[in-house]
Design an enzyme around this catalytic site. Structure first.
Site, PDB file in Angstrom:
ATOM      1  N   ASP A 331     -26.045  -8.579 -12.033  1.00 45.63           N
ATOM      2  CA  ASP A 331     -27.232  -7.918 -11.487  1.00 45.63           C
ATOM      3  C   ASP A 331     -27.014  -6.411 -11.578  1.00 45.63           C
ATOM      4  O   ASP A 331     -25.922  -5.919 -11.278  1.00 45.63           O
ATOM      5  CB  ASP A 331     -27.350  -8.383 -10.018  1.00 45.63           C
ATOM      6  CG  ASP A 331     -28.621  -7.918  -9.349  1.00 45.63           C
ATOM      7  OD1 ASP A 331     -29.436  -8.772  -8.988  1.00 45.63           O
ATOM      8  OD2 ASP A 331     -28.787  -6.687  -9.178  1.00 45.63           O
ATOM      9  N   GLU A 374     -33.856  -8.269 -12.507  1.00 42.93           N
ATOM     10  CA  GLU A 374     -32.708  -7.572 -13.100  1.00 42.93           C
ATOM     11  C   GLU A 374     -31.457  -8.421 -12.933  1.00 42.93           C
ATOM     12  O   GLU A 374     -30.357  -7.916 -12.797  1.00 42.93           O
ATOM     13  CB  GLU A 374     -32.514  -6.160 -12.506  1.00 42.93           C
ATOM     14  CG  GLU A 374     -33.184  -5.885 -11.186  1.00 42.93           C
ATOM     15  CD  GLU A 374     -32.516  -6.596 -10.015  1.00 42.93           C
ATOM     16  OE1 GLU A 374     -32.861  -7.771  -9.780  1.00 42.93           O
ATOM     17  OE2 GLU A 374     -31.670  -5.981  -9.340  1.00 42.93           O
TER      18      GLU A 374
END
Ligand SMILES: Nc1nc2c(ncn2[C@@H]2O[C@H](COP(=O)(O)OP(=O)(O)OP(=O)(O)O)[C@@H](O)[C@H]2O)c(=O)[nH]1
Length: 465
Positions: A331, A374
């Site tokens: 991430d 993301e």
């Protein structure tokens, strides 16, 4: 009215089994004519073996041959020997006709022509049948690769040629791209693309409605595509592939020797190309749709659904064979701030660059996916924890270097946090493996970001870096 009985077959005897006689025997092979006897002094004459094969009585002595001749309608004398002619005329009943000299040759030529015509018709029907079978097979297949191979196999069979290929036109770049080939060595594919040149052979083929026949490419003045020249191709028949009025590519059929492909083969290849173009275009669109359904539009990595499907599949395989399966979740750190500062488009560009970096770092057998805004996952079959952690660390370092490497795209230094878990050590099923890697990622975030954490070390500070 009396019913007419069908005419009985003509009975023919042949004297002289050399080249002329054996050709006549061959030409009459499939006719109704019954050959009652063959005669030649020479037991090694070519027609003698053919007569034996077909069970026709054979004589080497004219005297013995005269008996079955008396029962024939016609005796064909191809010996050209006046003595044989005289003896036949003197000894045969007047009912039996004797054909000799030019008349015998005429008979042979007529029979040969008829046979050649019948053979040509059979060949044309066989070729058209192949195209029909191809059409049926193409409408049933859903696999583009299979379709290309079927088209090529059929084209080579129709033209009786050893090699061929399909090249597609890339309208965006003005290049031809090799899509499939057959009958060429492996290195043929090293020339996958070539430019269209005005006045070149490819442009010429694309601009014609019907197939182009080239008996010898080395005699051409226009430039030939490097693929053909490199592979040693000498003769070609090439048909343009058109779908809904648009040119989509070319079907090439090749030979390594100079040769003039026959007009009929070219005509049938034209038909084949018309049908194949439509079918191939349909399958290409289908494939594209399929690909889009499993791909993330922004990053071109696998999407969430595809990842979940593969995770389940690979988990089952790993458990069944007792093999390790690692999962990395990662991430971007403080991506919200990056977005807020540089805008959503710049954020997208960062995600794309990150995806390309992941793709570069992982192996072909790994699956990289974008599983959230993301968030990314890397599924690594046959991979132990240490190797997965090494890969995660390499990726972390590469991401940290992105701003230096791509200053025009990445506006400021960025980092990622990563979690690693492995089946069977940290989980036993797909859901637990995903959770284990995610827990590790969460620990990495809590521990200060820009780090890799392996699952059981949840309390630790992560992998030293
Ligand atoms: N540009 C862009 N941003 C996205 C996309 N998907 C999600 N985001 C953004 O990603 C950001 C994620 O923010 P957070 O979940 O708070 O996480 P973070 O800021 O990265 O913080 P940490 O993960 O805790 O380091 C949000 O601002 C989303 O709007 C996308 O497709 N493009």
């Amino acid at each position: 009215m009396a019913k007419e009985s069908p005419p009985r077959p003509l009975r023919l005897a042949l004297v002289g089994a050399g080249r002329g006689g054996s050709s006549l025997l061959e030409a009459l092979e499939e006719s109704e004519t019954e050959i009652v006897a063959v005669c030649d002094r020479n037991p090694a004459a070519p027609g003698i073996a053919a007569a034996h094969r077909r069970g026709i009585p054979v004589h080497h002595d004219l005297e013995a041959f005269l008996a079955p001749c008396a029962d024939a309608d016609l005796v064909v004398d191809v010996t050209g020997d006046p003595e044989v002619g005289r003896r036949l005329a003197a000894r045969l009943p007047p009912r039996v006709h004797v054909l000799d000299g030019t008349a015998a040759r005429l008979l042979w030529e007529l029979t040969r022509t008829t046979r050649a015509q019948a053979e040509a018709a059979t060949r044309r029907n066989r070729r058209l049948e192949r195209v029909y079978e191809l059409a049926v097979a193409l409408s049933a297949t859903g696999d583009l690769h299979d379709a290309y191979q079927r088209v090529l196999r059929c084209a080579l069979e129709v033209a009786e040629a050893p090699a061929g290929s399909v090249a597609l036109l890339d309208e965006r770049t003005g290049e031809m791209v090799l899509a499939a080939w057959r009958g060429f060595p492996e290195h043929f594919a090293s020339f996958r693309r070539w430019r269209l040149r005005p006045g070149g052979l490819t442009t010429h083929i694309l601009n014609r409605d019907s197939p182009t026949i080239i008996p010898d490419i080395t005699a051409l003045e226009e430039p030939v595509n490097p693929l053909l020249a490199e592979a040693g191709v000498r003769s070609v028949v090439a048909a343009p592939l058109r779908a809904q009025g648009r040119i989509v590519g070319i079907l090439y059929v090749d030979d390594f020797a100079p040769r003039r492909f026959d007009e009929e083969a070219a005509w049938i290849l034209g038909l084949l190309a018309e049908y194949a173009a439509l079918a191939l275009e349909r399958l290409r669109l289908l494939e594209e749709t399929r690909r889009m359904a499993v791909t993330d539009g922004l990053t071109r990595l696998a999407n969430q659904q595809e990842f979940m499907r593969r995770l389940a599949e690979e988990t089952e395989r790993a458990n069944r064979y007792g093999r390790p399966l690692s999962l990395i979740t990662l991430d971007l750190d403080r991506f919200k701030a990056y977005n807020d500062r540089y805008g959503h488009l710049a954020g997208n560009e960062l995600l794309q660059t990150l995806a390309a970096t992941i793709q570069r770092v992982v192996r072909r057998s790994d699956l990289a996916a974008r599983t959230g805004g993301e968030e990314f996952c890397i599924l690594m079959p046959e991979t132990e924890t240490e190797e997965a952690a090494r890969c995660a660390e390499r990726l972390r370092r590469e991401v940290a270097a992105l701003a230096d490497r791509y200053p025009e795209r990445i506006r400021q230094a960025v980092t990622v946090s990563l979690g690693v878990a492995t089946l069977p050590h940290h989980a036993e099923d797909a859901e637990a493996l995903y959770r284990a890697a995610d827990d590790a990622l969460y620990t990495a975030k809590r521990g200060g970001r820009n780090r890799t954490v392996i699952h059981p070390d949840l309390a630790a500070d992560g992998v030293p870096h």
